[in-house]
Write a protein that holds these residues in place. Structure first.
Motif, PDB file in Angstrom:
ATOM      1  N   LEU A   3     -14.000 101.606  -0.550  1.00 52.30           N
ATOM      2  CA  LEU A   3     -14.560 100.723   0.485  1.00 52.30           C
ATOM      3  C   LEU A   3     -14.830  99.348  -0.112  1.00 52.30           C
ATOM      4  O   LEU A   3     -14.441  98.322   0.461  1.00 52.30           O
ATOM      5  N   HIS A   4     -15.488  99.308  -1.235  1.00 51.79           N
ATOM      6  CA  HIS A   4     -15.817  98.024  -1.854  1.00 51.79           C
ATOM      7  C   HIS A   4     -14.559  97.303  -2.329  1.00 51.79           C
ATOM      8  O   HIS A   4     -14.434  96.093  -2.205  1.00 51.79           O
ATOM      9  N   PRO A  42     -16.462  91.818   8.161  1.00 52.28           N
ATOM     10  CA  PRO A  42     -16.115  92.843   7.170  1.00 52.28           C
ATOM     11  C   PRO A  42     -15.699  94.178   7.769  1.00 52.28           C
ATOM     12  O   PRO A  42     -14.979  94.945   7.129  1.00 52.28           O
ATOM     13  N   ARG A  62     -13.440  93.686  -0.954  1.00 55.81           N
ATOM     14  CA  ARG A  62     -13.341  92.597  -1.920  1.00 55.81           C
ATOM     15  C   ARG A  62     -11.933  91.983  -1.906  1.00 55.81           C
ATOM     16  O   ARG A  62     -11.756  90.785  -2.009  1.00 55.81           O
ATOM     17  N   TRP A 105     -13.418 105.256   2.226  1.00 58.30           N
ATOM     18  CA  TRP A 105     -14.822 105.270   1.831  1.00 58.30           C
ATOM     19  C   TRP A 105     -14.945 105.436   0.323  1.00 58.30           C
ATOM     20  O   TRP A 105     -13.948 105.416  -0.381  1.00 58.30           O
ATOM     21  N   GLY A 106     -16.143 105.595  -0.123  1.00 60.52           N
ATOM     22  CA  GLY A 106     -16.357 105.703  -1.563  1.00 60.52           C
ATOM     23  C   GLY A 106     -16.100 104.359  -2.230  1.00 60.52           C
ATOM     24  O   GLY A 106     -16.226 103.295  -1.608  1.00 60.52           O
ATOM     25  N   PHE A 142     -11.404  90.970   2.617  1.00 61.46           N
ATOM     26  CA  PHE A 142     -12.324  90.248   3.497  1.00 61.46           C
ATOM     27  C   PHE A 142     -12.350  88.758   3.168  1.00 61.46           C
ATOM     28  O   PHE A 142     -12.524  88.354   2.024  1.00 61.46           O
ATOM     29  N   TYR A 166     -24.465  99.271   7.135  1.00 63.15           N
ATOM     30  CA  TYR A 166     -24.258  98.674   5.809  1.00 63.15           C
ATOM     31  C   TYR A 166     -23.943  97.185   5.910  1.00 63.15           C
ATOM     32  O   TYR A 166     -24.597  96.349   5.285  1.00 63.15           O
ATOM     33  N   PHE A 167     -22.967  96.847   6.745  1.00 57.88           N
ATOM     34  CA  PHE A 167     -22.518  95.446   6.766  1.00 57.88           C
ATOM     35  C   PHE A 167     -23.408  94.525   7.602  1.00 57.88           C
ATOM     36  O   PHE A 167     -23.245  93.310   7.565  1.00 57.88           O
ATOM     37  N   LEU A 203     -22.429 109.100  -0.506  1.00 58.30           N
ATOM     38  CA  LEU A 203     -21.070 109.434  -0.934  1.00 58.30           C
ATOM     39  C   LEU A 203     -20.054 108.471  -0.316  1.00 58.30           C
ATOM     40  O   LEU A 203     -19.085 108.064  -0.949  1.00 58.30           O
ATOM     41  N   MET A 204     -20.294 108.113   0.927  1.00 56.69           N
ATOM     42  CA  MET A 204     -19.360 107.206   1.622  1.00 56.69           C
ATOM     43  C   MET A 204     -19.492 105.785   1.099  1.00 56.69           C
ATOM     44  O   MET A 204     -18.513 105.033   1.030  1.00 56.69           O
ATOM     45  N   VAL A 205     -20.698 105.392   0.734  1.00 60.35           N
ATOM     46  CA  VAL A 205     -20.942 104.029   0.262  1.00 60.35           C
ATOM     47  C   VAL A 205     -21.729 104.105  -1.046  1.00 60.35           C
ATOM     48  O   VAL A 205     -22.950 103.943  -1.064  1.00 60.35           O
ATOM     49  N   PRO A 206     -21.030 104.346  -2.143  1.00 62.97           N
ATOM     50  CA  PRO A 206     -21.716 104.376  -3.435  1.00 62.97           C
ATOM     51  C   PRO A 206     -21.976 102.945  -3.912  1.00 62.97           C
ATOM     52  O   PRO A 206     -21.410 101.990  -3.372  1.00 62.97           O
ATOM     53  N   GLY A 207     -22.799 102.791  -4.893  1.00 65.91           N
ATOM     54  CA  GLY A 207     -23.001 101.470  -5.480  1.00 65.91           C
ATOM     55  C   GLY A 207     -21.902 101.165  -6.488  1.00 65.91           C
ATOM     56  O   GLY A 207     -21.051 102.003  -6.789  1.00 65.91           O
ATOM     57  N   GLY A 208     -21.912  99.937  -6.995  1.00 65.19           N
ATOM     58  CA  GLY A 208     -20.943  99.538  -8.009  1.00 65.19           C
ATOM     59  C   GLY A 208     -20.149  98.339  -7.555  1.00 65.19           C
ATOM     60  O   GLY A 208     -20.200  97.940  -6.394  1.00 65.19           O
ATOM     61  N   GLN A 209     -19.429  97.741  -8.499  1.00 58.03           N
ATOM     62  CA  GLN A 209     -18.624  96.546  -8.232  1.00 58.03           C
ATOM     63  C   GLN A 209     -19.493  95.417  -7.653  1.00 58.03           C
ATOM     64  O   GLN A 209     -19.038  94.631  -6.821  1.00 58.03           O
ATOM     65  N   GLY A 210     -20.754  95.408  -8.067  1.00 56.33           N
ATOM     66  CA  GLY A 210     -21.657  94.371  -7.594  1.00 56.33           C
ATOM     67  C   GLY A 210     -22.216  94.618  -6.205  1.00 56.33           C
ATOM     68  O   GLY A 210     -22.875  93.745  -5.635  1.00 56.33           O
ATOM     69  N   MET A 211     -21.957  95.804  -5.680  1.00 54.99           N
ATOM     70  CA  MET A 211     -22.404  96.110  -4.323  1.00 54.99           C
ATOM     71  C   MET A 211     -23.513  97.157  -4.343  1.00 54.99           C
ATOM     72  O   MET A 211     -23.461  98.113  -5.123  1.00 54.99           O
ATOM     73  N   PRO A 212     -24.494  97.011  -3.458  1.00 53.65           N
ATOM     74  CA  PRO A 212     -25.524  98.046  -3.367  1.00 53.65           C
ATOM     75  C   PRO A 212     -24.965  99.312  -2.728  1.00 53.65           C
ATOM     76  O   PRO A 212     -24.004  99.252  -1.965  1.00 53.65           O
ATOM     77  N   ILE A 249     -21.034  90.048  -0.485  1.00 48.30           N
ATOM     78  CA  ILE A 249     -19.598  89.807  -0.229  1.00 48.30           C
ATOM     79  C   ILE A 249     -19.321  88.364   0.177  1.00 48.30           C
ATOM     80  O   ILE A 249     -18.202  88.016   0.553  1.00 48.30           O
TER      81      ILE A 249
END
Lengths: 135, 537
Positions: free
Chosen positions: B379-380, B359, B384, B375-376, B387, A92-93, A19-28, A102
């Motif tokens: 975060l990305h 990052p 993007r 988050w969610g 960073f 994650y990072f 939930l905190m780090v979902p996938g999408g936008q080219g990110m796992p 990234i």
């Protein structure tokens, strides 16, 4: 490396982390890199001071289906969530696939001896032309 | 007491930058020197700069706040009554092990603030008096920079060429040029070439968490190996509990405590405190069974200055590789350093342009806002957008002395040796708050002139007390100062202070250059006059 978290704790962590780090936008997503297992365990091995807070947070009861649910839990234990945030974000990072996604090569070594370029010196010329500013 | 060692000519308490200068000169002059350091050696390989976890371990293991780090060699600090947390590190090399190596001489006006601006006190000496000592320590530290800085009357020459300013520096310079404001390539105690015992900088950008490449000028590399070769005896994991004095108020040595809790007495003819602006007054206060020494003036521990720090982050719509070093300072600006009363405050601040790190710097998940912001999917989006595309103008404002900003000994908190912890009483002044507000507004303008699409102000950072100064102030009058202009205590004639504690004012500059230059000036005066120093029988 022995596991710092139990199977049940890792399962709960996996739910929260996705939930905190979902996938999408080219990110796992967190799940895509299996964050709750190897990466999180590595972070806890490097910084074991986070373990107690993470375990305490993972033990909080409550349905977790959305990020708002995570937020509700965080209201109950802000310190525990802070530790969880450190572990999830670093796991994650620190992952090579995430860094590649990234465009981050890490804190790589470069040649500092190149010094100032002609472009840099040209930029500086107006400052020199204005003269001294000391009192 | 487990024992008394053979006496030595001089004891230096603390193995940081000032202690390194003092011990190096004393042993070269033929004195027998014992150095007592509460921390240990830290080898370059211990630092995580070249490892993926470098941003993780800076949050605890290499954090500059001893209360966060919590190592056995650290003493805790009671900050309940302070707006700012003091930062430090216990080890051979002192806090320089995790400093940013920003190398700034004070400005000439910094030594004359009473004369020029009617505030605080003038120093007993001037910039020109100190300039040769700056050059002396800069040569030892392998400082990199560009000669001719228009902010200094002598251009602040450096022994090594400047480090690259990179994409971040060029972007920041563009904005400053559009506004017609001063900037200069950063001067850093980081060698741009291999230099003596220092490796060349590789721009890894992790200076503030320790240099894993042996390429930052820290006393464990620049001074201690040579000093030890010359005969200095350096004791580590040794915490000084007090300076001992005889019935005639002459120092007889120090009592120190090892890691097993055993107490030792080291006799000496001269004692020199170099334990930073918190540790030095704490030691003076703990001496004489807690009654304190060298404090006829009542100024021991008072006038604490810590340089409240603010910052402006700018985000750009292009890749600036803003994780690349030095970090270190890429550029500096002294455009608004001098007093302009129309701004509503006196004195000013120095700016330093810094890279933005990895990052993790762009993840805000610590409860300041809704989790959905941090988050969610956000975060990305945040990473993007920011960073590699952001950098910072940091603002170091001059912190004027106030006798109510002080340290005391805690009645309840102790270190691992059972010694009382320091208790900080510190309030950020109205002058400082106005100063930081003015400067952050100007830094936003600088970012926007450079093309920033987004700016963010951090008005005051609590973990910013890197620069600990003023708590054993120098002066001519024993009724109002602790030491004379050479660091010699008015009340204890063979006891010296040679760290930032002696500073009458703080300037708006990172102080390590001046701490080391003043230490060099003081110790060379001591050596020249050592036959006249009154020692205990």
């Amino acid at each position: 490396m022995s596991h710092a978290l139990t199977d049940a704790e890792r399962e709960r962590l996996a739910t929260l982390a996705d939930l905190m780090v979902p996938g999408g936008q080219g990110m796992p997503s967190a799940g895509d890199i299996d964050l709750a297992n190897g990466p999180a365990e590595e972070v806890l091995h490097i910084d074991p001071t986070r373990l107690a807070g993470v375990q305490r947070f993972l033990a909080l009861e409550g349905m977790v289906e959305t990020l708002a649910d995570v937020e509700a839990l965080a209201q109950k234990d802000a310190d525990g969530f802070a530790d969880l945030g450190v572990v999830v974000a670093n796991a994650y990072f620190m992952d090579a696939a995430v860094r590649q996604a990234i465009g981050y090569p890490g804190q790589e070594a470069r040649d500092a001896s190149i010094g100032l370029t002609d472009e840099d010196r040209a930029l500086l010329q107006p400052v020199i032309d204005r003269g001294a500013i000391h009192r | 007491m487990s024992g008394t060692a053979d006496p030595c000519d001089a004891i230096v308490v603390g193995a940081g930058p000032s202690g390194a200068v003092a011990a190096t000169e004393l042993v070269r002059a033929g004195l027998s020197v014992t150095v007592i350091e509460q921390g240990d050696w830290v080898l370059a390989d211990a630092f995580d700069g070249a490892r993926p976890q470098w941003e993780l371990t800076q949050l605890r293991k290499w954090h500059p706040n001893p209360n966060v780090r919590g190592r056995p060699e650290d003493y805790p600090v009671d900050v309940a009554a302070s707006d700012v947390n003091p930062l430090m590190f216990a080890g051979v090399g002192g806090a320089a092990l995790i400093y940013g190596a920003h190398w700034m001489r004070f400005m000439p006006s910094d030594f004359r603030v009473r004369t020029l601006d009617g505030v605080a006190d003038d120093w007993p000496f001037a910039y020109d008096d100190l300039a040769p000592f700056y050059a002396y320590v800069e040569e030892a530290m392998g400082v990199s920079g560009l000669d001719g800085n228009t902010a200094y009357p002598d251009g602040a020459p450096c022994p090594l060429p400047a480090l690259p300013i990179g994409k971040v520096g060029r972007k920041a310079a563009l904005g400053m040029n559009r506004l017609g404001w001063h900037w200069w390539p950063g001067s850093n105690a980081i060698p741009s070439r291999a230099y003596r015992n220092l490796q060349p900088c590789v721009l890894r950008g992790t200076c503030g968490t320790g240099c894993s490449d042996g390429a930052k000028a820290t006393p464990d590399r620049t001074h201690w190996p040579g000093a030890i070769d010359d005969g200095v005896r350096l004791l580590t994991n040794a915490r000084v509990a007090e300076v001992t004095v005889d019935s005639h108020d002459r120092a007889t040595g120090v009592v120190w405590i090892d890691r097993d809790g055993q107490r030792h007495h080291q006799p000496a003819g001269i004692v020199i405190l170099c334990a930073n602006g918190i540790g030095t007054p704490r030691t003076l206060m703990m001496s004489n069974d807690g009654a304190g020494i060298a404090n006829r003036s009542g100024m021991v521990g008072r006038r604490l200055m810590m340089h409240p720090f603010a910052a402006v982050m700018g985000t750009f719509d292009e890749d600036l590789e803003s994780w690349v070093g030095p970090a270190g300072q890429i550029l500096t600006s002294m455009q608004f350093y001098e007093t302009d009363l129309s701004r509503g405050f006196v004195r000013g601040a120095k700016w330093n342009c810094m890279p933005a790190g990895g990052p993790q710097s762009f993840r805000a998940g610590y409860g300041d806002g809704p989790l959905t912001d941090a988050w969610g999917a956000n975060l990305h989006e945040r990473v993007r957008r920011k960073f590699g595309r952001s950098f910072e103008w940091g603002i170091v404002g001059e912190d004027l002395p106030d006798t109510e900003n002080r340290i005391a000994l805690s009645a309840s908190l102790t270190d691992t040796s059972g010694l009382p912890a320091p208790e900080i009483h510190y309030t950020v002044s109205d002058n400082t708050r106005k100063m930081l507000d003015f400067h952050t507004a100007r830094a936003v303008e600088a970012m926007e002139a450079a093309g920033a699409v987004e700016t963010a102000i951090t008005p005051l950072i609590r973990d910013c007390g890197w620069h600990l100064m003023g708590t054993a102030v120098m002066g001519d009058d024993p009724e109002t100062s602790v030491v004379d202009e050479n660091g010699r205590c008015h009340d204890v004639p063979n006891l010296y202070v040679m760290d930032g504690s002696v500073f009458p004012t703080s300037s708006g500059m990172n102080p390590t250059a001046t701490i080391m230059a003043v230490a060099a000036r003081s110790v060379l005066a001591l050596i020249e006059n050592r036959r006249e120093v009154e020692v205990a029988a």
